[in-house]
Motif scaffolding. Structure first.
Motif, PDB file in Angstrom:
ATOM      1  N   LEU A   1      -0.862  23.341  -4.417  1.00 53.78           N
ATOM      2  CA  LEU A   1      -0.533  23.504  -5.830  1.00 53.78           C
ATOM      3  C   LEU A   1       0.612  24.492  -5.937  1.00 53.78           C
ATOM      4  O   LEU A   1       0.525  25.608  -5.414  1.00 53.78           O
ATOM      5  CB  LEU A   1      -1.751  24.036  -6.597  1.00 53.78           C
ATOM      6  N   TYR A   2       1.694  24.074  -6.577  1.00 51.32           N
ATOM      7  CA  TYR A   2       2.837  24.957  -6.833  1.00 51.32           C
ATOM      8  C   TYR A   2       2.864  25.263  -8.330  1.00 51.32           C
ATOM      9  O   TYR A   2       2.931  24.348  -9.159  1.00 51.32           O
ATOM     10  CB  TYR A   2       4.151  24.293  -6.416  1.00 51.32           C
ATOM     11  N   ASP A   3       2.801  26.559  -8.649  1.00 51.50           N
ATOM     12  CA  ASP A   3       2.783  27.012 -10.038  1.00 51.50           C
ATOM     13  C   ASP A   3       3.745  28.195 -10.126  1.00 51.50           C
ATOM     14  O   ASP A   3       3.385  29.327  -9.795  1.00 51.50           O
ATOM     15  CB  ASP A   3       1.361  27.420 -10.426  1.00 51.50           C
ATOM     16  N   ASP A   4       4.973  27.909 -10.524  1.00 57.11           N
ATOM     17  CA  ASP A   4       6.046  28.905 -10.511  1.00 57.11           C
ATOM     18  C   ASP A   4       6.208  29.469  -9.102  1.00 57.11           C
ATOM     19  O   ASP A   4       6.417  28.700  -8.177  1.00 57.11           O
ATOM     20  CB  ASP A   4       5.803  30.005 -11.550  1.00 57.11           C
TER      21      ASP A   4
ATOM     22  N   LYS B   1       0.807  -1.217   0.000  1.00 56.56           N
ATOM     23  CA  LYS B   1       0.000   0.000   0.000  1.00 56.56           C
ATOM     24  C   LYS B   1       0.842   1.271   0.000  1.00 56.56           C
ATOM     25  O   LYS B   1       1.773   1.407   0.773  1.00 56.56           O
ATOM     26  CB  LYS B   1      -0.954   0.011   1.180  1.00 56.56           C
ATOM     27  N   TYR B   2       0.447   2.163  -0.899  1.00 56.21           N
ATOM     28  CA  TYR B   2       1.112   3.452  -1.045  1.00 56.21           C
ATOM     29  C   TYR B   2       0.066   4.556  -1.044  1.00 56.21           C
ATOM     30  O   TYR B   2      -1.047   4.359  -1.532  1.00 56.21           O
ATOM     31  CB  TYR B   2       1.867   3.525  -2.376  1.00 56.21           C
ATOM     32  N   GLU B   3       0.441   5.724  -0.531  1.00 56.49           N
ATOM     33  CA  GLU B   3      -0.450   6.883  -0.601  1.00 56.49           C
ATOM     34  C   GLU B   3       0.157   7.903  -1.555  1.00 56.49           C
ATOM     35  O   GLU B   3       1.375   8.097  -1.599  1.00 56.49           O
ATOM     36  CB  GLU B   3      -0.680   7.499   0.773  1.00 56.49           C
ATOM     37  N   LEU B   4      -0.710   8.554  -2.311  1.00 58.99           N
ATOM     38  CA  LEU B   4      -0.285   9.569  -3.257  1.00 58.99           C
ATOM     39  C   LEU B   4       0.176  10.801  -2.492  1.00 58.99           C
ATOM     40  O   LEU B   4      -0.531  11.297  -1.621  1.00 58.99           O
ATOM     41  CB  LEU B   4      -1.453   9.937  -4.183  1.00 58.99           C
ATOM     42  N   ILE B   5       1.384  11.280  -2.793  1.00 62.00           N
ATOM     43  CA  ILE B   5       1.898  12.475  -2.112  1.00 62.00           C
ATOM     44  C   ILE B   5       2.320  13.570  -3.083  1.00 62.00           C
ATOM     45  O   ILE B   5       2.624  14.681  -2.664  1.00 62.00           O
ATOM     46  CB  ILE B   5       3.075  12.138  -1.170  1.00 62.00           C
TER      47      ILE B   5
ATOM     48  N   ASP C   1       1.218  18.076   1.990  1.00 56.22           N
ATOM     49  CA  ASP C   1       2.088  18.477   3.100  1.00 56.22           C
ATOM     50  C   ASP C   1       1.979  17.493   4.261  1.00 56.22           C
ATOM     51  O   ASP C   1       1.243  16.502   4.187  1.00 56.22           O
ATOM     52  CB  ASP C   1       1.808  19.932   3.535  1.00 56.22           C
ATOM     53  N   ASN C   2       2.708  17.744   5.332  1.00 52.47           N
ATOM     54  CA  ASN C   2       2.732  16.835   6.489  1.00 52.47           C
ATOM     55  C   ASN C   2       1.396  16.733   7.218  1.00 52.47           C
ATOM     56  O   ASN C   2       1.227  15.863   8.055  1.00 52.47           O
ATOM     57  CB  ASN C   2       3.816  17.281   7.475  1.00 52.47           C
TER      58      ASN C   2
END
Length: 172
Positions: free
Chosen positions: A145-148, A113-117, A138-139
């Motif tokens: 969302l990072y956009d530039d 099992k993996y979680e999307l990060i 985040d933690n």
């Protein structure tokens, strides 16, 4: 058998025929990814079955002492205990798992099992032009969302509705 703590999946979004073309096809990707046996070679499938069986056996409750006294074999344990079988007292040896054995079996508890990060997305309709944006969890479980130079918090439904280029999963 070891599986990576971080799993990075690269989605083939660019097709090359007589000229490069970007595929804008929507694909489903889960927030929880479970690696199934059919994703592995037959040899690894067999190894995974053995690991799961060992973990299941370790999780089963111990037999009652009277049953243990009847079925114990001398020389197979590290600690002596006493159990009553009928009216007479019988000495048996009980093998207790070492801390190392317990730790090893617990590490296989969530083997698949993996979680999307993280999700990386290519915006644009052309292979040679476009813009990349990234969604990162985040933690605290919030999606950013990072956009530039800009960033903002977004919902998980927005993250799961992207034309993903790269998916980043972390093992439970």
């Amino acid at each position: 058998l070891t599986v990576p703590n971080i799993l990075i999946l690269h989605i083939k979004r660019f097709l090359y025929t007589d000229r490069p073309i970007k595929s804008c096809e929507s694909i489903y990707y889960p927030d929880i990814l479970e690696l199934k046996d059919e994703y592995f070679t037959p040899e690894i499938q067999e190894e995974r079955k053995k690991i799961r069986k060992a973990a299941e056996d370790a999780a089963k409750p111990a037999k009652p002492k009277t049953e243990l006294a009847k079925s114990a074999k001398p020389g197979t344990a590290s600690k002596k205990s006493r159990a009553k079988a009928g009216k007479e007292e019988v000495k048996v040896e009980v093998h207790e798992q070492t801390e190392e054995e317990k730790k090893e079996l617990n590490s296989f508890k969530h083997l698949e099992k993996y979680e999307l990060i993280g999700v990386i997305v290519h915006k644009g309709k052309d292979v040679v032009r476009g813009h990349y944006i990234t969604f990162v969890q985040d933690n605290y479980g919030n999606w950013i969302l990072y956009d530039d130079k800009e960033y903002k918090q977004v919902s998980s439904s927005i993250v799961l509705d992207q034309q993903a280029y790269v998916l980043i999963y972390r093992k439970f």
